[in-house]
Write an enzyme that holds these catalytic residues in place. Sequence first.
Site, mmCIF file in Angstrom:
data_model
loop_
_atom_site.group_PDB
_atom_site.id
_atom_site.type_symbol
_atom_site.label_atom_id
_atom_site.label_comp_id
_atom_site.label_asym_id
_atom_site.label_seq_id
_atom_site.Cartn_x
_atom_site.Cartn_y
_atom_site.Cartn_z
ATOM 1 N N ARG A 1 -16.096 43.516 39.421
ATOM 2 C CA ARG A 1 -16.027 42.505 38.380
ATOM 3 C C ARG A 1 -15.411 43.179 37.151
ATOM 4 N NH1 ARG A 1 -20.874 40.482 34.564
ATOM 5 N NH2 ARG A 1 -19.823 38.709 33.641
ATOM 6 N N ASP B 1 -13.098 38.293 34.961
ATOM 7 C CA ASP B 1 -13.940 37.262 34.351
ATOM 8 C C ASP B 1 -13.134 36.218 33.593
ATOM 9 O OD1 ASP B 1 -16.595 37.238 34.778
ATOM 10 O OD2 ASP B 1 -17.143 37.825 32.736
ATOM 11 N N ASN C 1 -28.539 35.472 29.446
ATOM 12 C CA ASN C 1 -28.615 36.231 28.197
ATOM 13 C C ASN C 1 -27.373 35.986 27.367
ATOM 14 O OD1 ASN C 1 -30.529 37.739 26.934
ATOM 15 N ND2 ASN C 1 -30.585 39.246 28.598
ATOM 16 N N ASP D 1 -35.988 36.626 24.570
ATOM 17 C CA ASP D 1 -36.272 36.167 25.934
ATOM 18 C C ASP D 1 -36.755 34.720 25.884
ATOM 19 O OD1 ASP D 1 -37.379 35.598 28.488
ATOM 20 O OD2 ASP D 1 -37.398 37.759 28.875
ATOM 21 N N GLY E 1 -29.788 32.470 34.491
ATOM 22 C CA GLY E 1 -31.231 32.661 34.281
ATOM 23 C C GLY E 1 -31.948 31.488 33.636
ATOM 24 N N VAL E 2 -31.459 31.035 32.501
ATOM 25 C CA VAL E 2 -32.089 29.914 31.798
ATOM 26 C C VAL E 2 -31.767 28.596 32.507
ATOM 27 C CG1 VAL E 2 -32.186 28.647 29.624
ATOM 28 C CG2 VAL E 2 -31.944 31.141 29.594
ATOM 29 N N ASN F 1 -33.735 28.163 35.758
ATOM 30 C CA ASN F 1 -35.201 28.272 35.766
ATOM 31 C C ASN F 1 -35.955 27.491 34.710
ATOM 32 O OD1 ASN F 1 -35.460 30.290 37.918
ATOM 33 N ND2 ASN F 1 -34.294 31.568 36.510
ATOM 34 N N GLU G 1 -22.394 35.463 41.586
ATOM 35 C CA GLU G 1 -21.117 36.099 41.261
ATOM 36 C C GLU G 1 -20.711 37.134 42.311
ATOM 37 O OE1 GLU G 1 -22.745 36.537 37.170
ATOM 38 O OE2 GLU G 1 -20.652 36.393 36.590
HETATM 39 P P1 AMP Z 1 -29.265 36.081 33.176
HETATM 40 O O1 AMP Z 1 -28.461 36.723 32.073
HETATM 41 O O2 AMP Z 1 -28.535 34.990 33.886
HETATM 42 O O3 AMP Z 1 -29.893 37.083 34.122
HETATM 43 O O4 AMP Z 1 -30.500 35.344 32.438
HETATM 44 C C1 AMP Z 1 -31.510 36.107 31.825
HETATM 45 C C2 AMP Z 1 -32.357 35.230 30.940
HETATM 46 O O5 AMP Z 1 -32.852 34.091 31.664
HETATM 47 C C3 AMP Z 1 -33.617 35.935 30.448
HETATM 48 O O6 AMP Z 1 -33.386 36.625 29.271
HETATM 49 C C4 AMP Z 1 -34.586 34.802 30.222
HETATM 50 O O7 AMP Z 1 -34.531 34.454 28.862
HETATM 51 C C5 AMP Z 1 -34.045 33.647 31.032
HETATM 52 N N1 AMP Z 1 -35.008 33.152 32.026
HETATM 53 C C6 AMP Z 1 -35.238 33.635 33.255
HETATM 54 N N2 AMP Z 1 -36.241 32.925 33.847
HETATM 55 C C7 AMP Z 1 -36.623 31.961 32.965
HETATM 56 C C8 AMP Z 1 -37.596 30.909 32.958
HETATM 57 N N3 AMP Z 1 -38.393 30.691 34.011
HETATM 58 N N4 AMP Z 1 -37.707 30.142 31.859
HETATM 59 C C9 AMP Z 1 -36.916 30.360 30.796
HETATM 60 N N5 AMP Z 1 -35.994 31.311 30.750
HETATM 61 C C10 AMP Z 1 -35.834 32.113 31.796
#
Ligand code: AMP
Length: 384
Positions: free
Chosen positions: A75, A132, A195, A266, A314-315, A318, A368
């Site tokens: 990547r 990217d 993030n 977070d 992530g957000v 989830n 990815e």
């Molecule tokens: P990523 O960069 O895609 O790995 O996303 C990471 C971010 O996803 C973390 O910093 C969390 O803030 C968020 N995250 C992961 N799980 C949850 C959840 N169940 N609820 C809210 N935020 C989440």
Amino acid sequence: MPQGHVVCSGLVERIGEEMGRIIHKYDRDNEEKEIIIDEKIADHQEGLNLVADLLSHHEYGVITDVNEVKLVGHRIVHGGDRFHCVTRINKEVKEAIEELSNLAPLHNPANLTGIKTAEQVFPKATQVGVFDTAFHQSIPEVAFRYALPEKFYKENGIRLYGFHGTSHRYVSQKAAEFLGQDPKKTQLITLHLGNGASMTAIKNGRSIDTSLGMTTISGLVMGTRIGDIDPGVLIYMQEILGYNWKDVKRILNKESGLLGLSGDNDLRNISDRYLEGDERAILALSIYVYRIKKYIGAYIAAIGKVDAIVFTAGVGENSSLISELVCNNLEHLGISIDKEINNRRNGSERDLSDAKASIRTLVIPTNEELEIARQAFTLISEEK
Ligand code: AMP
């Protein structure tokens, strides 16, 4: 490949720190096993050597010899306007990645280290780069140009490039599949909320606009990055408040966003505080969500009729709180979700929309690594 069956996956963390960690997951008789090794890992070369040892380990390995690895997909964060698609890495490509380092000083040099190390560790493999920025090369000039004097674009390459392209491409294709539509005839707004965070407007399967620009700070409010701001504020911070450019750079990248607003980056912690009625958390999430809503409105105007908005990362995958807040009061645009379905989170692709919706709201987990593997495999297969 081409089945895309994962036989092994892993992560090397805290390289160069006092204690490093390698997480190695491997397939044994169709069961996933995991080992964690804690030891000092001096640099990326050492990290990748340890990965190679684990891959061919007599007990935990999945191959007998590292020379069995035929293809390594990298990547690469910034491809400028030189790389439109997946590319076989040779001397010229490495030089180009190095030249583009001034546009991505934190990422491109690290990507280059990864390539050089992989060439030594897997000497029989073809190295392939997936950029990217590549998916966003279809963005028209009207969207990628900034209204700066022309010479800054022509002489210095200052324009919007966009990021998270591998993820936006992957989820857009999966979303079209999910909807049972031809990706080339599908209109989407994809929300990569991790993030780092970005949104992309996708018309007929092609990116036509995206919220990250020349660098990875613009657009949405992120964990620690500011997103959109009046550029005059940056002049004010330096001219009137006396901060130098290094301070401003640090503040915009590392001390702003959700962290700056709420004291935490977070989203899980901020969501807990939001639900407990914490005022700073409520304000931070409200600003975060309001910015996403503004981009949804802008991208509907840019695309025309939209088939679906897609949450990922992530957000996005989830957090039912964020999807609920983002979709709240958007019925007039045709976005409307079923709260009960939204609260039933699981790791699969799903449709959150209710019967009233004319724009579907989907959750599509991103992958990815699989997208990089597929693109690299397709390139090599087509070259044969
Ligand atoms: P990523 O960069 O895609 O790995 O996303 C990471 C971010 O996803 C973390 O910093 C969390 O803030 C968020 N995250 C992961 N799980 C949850 C959840 N169940 N609820 C809210 N935020 C989440």
